[in-house]
Design an enzyme around this catalytic site. Structure first.
Site, PDB file in Angstrom:
ATOM      1  N   ASN A  62       6.804  -3.487  17.353  1.00 10.12           N
ATOM      2  CA  ASN A  62       7.757  -2.387  17.431  1.00 10.12           C
ATOM      3  C   ASN A  62       7.438  -1.629  18.724  1.00 10.12           C
ATOM      4  OD1 ASN A  62       5.590  -0.597  16.808  1.00 10.12           O
ATOM      5  ND2 ASN A  62       6.011  -0.810  14.620  1.00 10.12           N
ATOM      6  N   THR A  96       0.805  -1.222   0.000  1.00  9.05           N
ATOM      7  CA  THR A  96       0.000   0.000   0.000  1.00  9.05           C
ATOM      8  C   THR A  96       0.848   1.288   0.000  1.00  9.05           C
ATOM      9  OG1 THR A  96      -0.158  -0.219   2.386  1.00  9.05           O
ATOM     10  CG2 THR A  96      -1.971  -1.113   1.107  1.00  9.05           C
ATOM     11  N   GLY A  98       9.434  -5.968   8.471  1.00  4.76           N
ATOM     12  CA  GLY A  98       8.867  -6.485   9.719  1.00  4.76           C
ATOM     13  C   GLY A  98       8.432  -7.943   9.538  1.00  4.76           C
ATOM     14  N   ASP A  99       7.875  -8.239   8.373  1.00  2.00           N
ATOM     15  CA  ASP A  99       7.409  -9.592   8.074  1.00  2.00           C
ATOM     16  C   ASP A  99       8.583 -10.557   7.904  1.00  2.00           C
ATOM     17  OD1 ASP A  99       4.849  -8.447   8.003  1.00  2.00           O
ATOM     18  OD2 ASP A  99       5.070  -7.942   5.892  1.00  2.00           O
ATOM     19  N   SER A 106      11.916  -2.573  16.467  1.00  2.94           N
ATOM     20  CA  SER A 106      12.515  -1.250  16.294  1.00  2.94           C
ATOM     21  C   SER A 106      12.019  -0.345  17.422  1.00  2.94           C
ATOM     22  CB  SER A 106      12.160  -0.657  14.925  1.00  2.94           C
ATOM     23  OG  SER A 106      10.763  -0.565  14.756  1.00  2.94           O
TER      24      SER A 106
END
Ligand code: ATP
Ligand code: PLP
Ligand code: MG
Ligand code: NA
Ligand code: MG
Length: 303
Positions: A144, A45, A225-226, A178
Site C-alpha cells: 500500500n 487479530t 490485501g491478501d 491503496s
C-alpha cells in the site's frame, strides 16, 4: 498446463485472511496451491479475542526439507504475505533462492505487509530485510502507499516516482493496492496505482502505468490485501504483459466480493447497526462465480 503456487501465509480457523483468502480463489481458477501456514490463529487479530500458534523459522525449514527430499520443490509461483518475525522472513528468503534455482522462471508475488495509515504493525527490524532481500527477489510487489514509502523514507518524489524506485530495487510489476491520493471521480473513490516494465521479444523495453478508481465502501475489511495479491497472481498469469487487463479483473473481483460482503453484513447486523468483524468476514465461497468470471466493474485508466 499445470501451474503450482507455494503460498506462505497465515491460517485462521474462522474467517478469511492469509491462506484462507488466497487458496480457495486460486483453486477455483485452476491453480494447484501448496500452502504453508505461517501462523494458525482462531481468527484474525481484529476480533476482541484471538488465540493460536506461530510457526518458527526452524519449523518452516523442516516443512520445506520434506518437500525438497521428495523432489517436489518445483513451483511456478511463490506468494507471501504477513510475517512478523525476522528469522522466519530470512528463512523465506532462503527458500525463494532455492526455488528460483530449481525453476529460473519462478515468479515471486510479494505483499510486503508492514503497516498502514502511518502505523507499523510489524517490528521495525523487518524493514531492512524487506529492503535488502525480499523486494530485490520479488517479481510482483503489492504494497500500500505507506509500505511503498517505507521502502524510500527519504523520497519526496511523487507516488508514481516511488514506483520507479521500487522497480529499480527489483520487481518488474508494482501495484499500490491503496493510496491516499484524491480520485478524479471524487471522495467516494479509492485510488490504486500500477506500473509494469516489460521486455519485448526484440529486446526493447516498454512500460505501462495505470490508475484505478475503486468505489469506497464505508467499512473496514480484513483479508482484502491478501485476496488482492492472490488475484493479481492469477490474472497476471493470464495477462503477463498487460497490467491493465490483469488489474481490471483483479479489482473487479475485489468489488464483487466486497459488495456481497457488505450487503450480507448490513443484513445480519440489522438496521442502523455497525457490523462486527465476524459479520464482515469476506463472502468468499458465495463469490465463486464472480471469482471465476468477473464482470468488469471498475475501469482502469492507462496513464
Ligand atoms: P496490504 O495488505 O499490503 O496492507 P492494503 O492496505 O492496500 O495492502 P487493503 O486496504 O485491504 O490492503 O486494500 C486492498 C484492496 O481491497 C483495495 O485495492 C480494494 O480493492 C479493496 N478494498 C479494501 N477496503 C476497501 C473498502 N473499504 N472499500 C472498497 N474497496 C476496498
Ligand atoms: N493475517 C492475520 C493473522 C491477520 O490478523 C491479518 C489482519 O488482521 C492479516 C493476515 C492481513 O489482512 P489484510 O489482507 O487485510 O491485510
Ligand atoms: Mg489497508
Ligand atoms: Na497490498
Ligand atoms: Mg494486507
Amino acid at each position: 498446463m499445470e501451474c503450482r503456487v507455494l503460498s506462505i501465509q497465515s491460517h485462521v480457523v474462522r474467517g478469511y485472511v492469509g491462506n484462507k483468502s488466497a487458496t480457495f480463489p486460486l483453486q477455483v481458477l485452476g491453480f494447484e496451491v501448496d500452502s504453508i501456514n505461517s501462523v494458525q490463529f482462531s481468527n484474525h487479530t481484529g476480533y476482541a479475542h484471538w488465540k493460536g500458534q506461530v510457526l518458527t523459522a526452524e519449523e518452516l525449514q523442516v516443512l520445506y526439507e520434506g518437500i525438497k527430499l521428495n523432489q517436489v520443490n518445483r513451483y511456478d509461483y511463490i506468494l507471501t504475505g504477513y510475517s512478523r518475525d525476522n528469522s522466519f522472513l530470512e528463512m523465506v528468503v532462503d527458500i525463494i533462492l532455492e526455488l528460483k534455482k530449481t525453476n529460473p522462471s519462478l515468479v515471486y508475488v510479494c505483499d510486503p505487509v508492514m503497516g498502514d495509515h502511518g502505523v507499523m504493525y510489524v517490528p521495525e527490524n523487518l524493514l531492512p530485510v524487506y529492503q535488502e532481500k525480499i523486494v530485490p527477489l520479488s517479481d510482483i510487489l503489492t504494497p500500500n502507499q505507506f509500505e511503498a514509502e517505507k521502502e524510500h523514507p527519504r523520497s519526496l518524489l511523487f507516488t508514481a516516482q516511488v514506483m520507479e524506485l521500487l522497480h529499480k530495487m527489483g520487481p518488474g510489476t508494482v501495484v499500490l493496492t491503496s493510496t491516499d491520493l484524491p480520485s478524479k471521480q471524487g471522495g467516494k473513490f479509492l485510488v490504486a496505482l500500477g506500473s509494469q516494465k516489460t521486455v519485448k521479444p526484440d529486446g526493447s523495453k516498454t512500460s505501462q502505468k495505470i490508475c484505478m478508481d475503486i468505489p469506497k465502501v464505508d467499512a473496514v475489511f480484513v483479508g482484502t490485501g491478501d485476496l488482492f495479491a492472490a488475484m493479481l497472481l492469477a490474472w497476471t498469469h493470464h495477462h503477463p504483459t498487460d497490467l491493465k487487463a490483469a488489474c481490471e479483473k483483479t479489482v473487479s473481483v475485489m468489488h464483487h466480493v466486497i459488495k456481497r460482503t457488505i450487503n450480507y453484513a448490513n443484513d445480519v447486523a440489522g438496521p442502523g447497526k455497525k457490523p462486527s468483524p465476524a459479520q464482515l468476514e469476506l463472502r468468499m465461497v458465495q463469490s465463486k462465480a464472480d471469482i471465476e468470471n468477473p464482470a468488469i466493474a471498475v475501469a482502469v485508466r492507462v496513464l
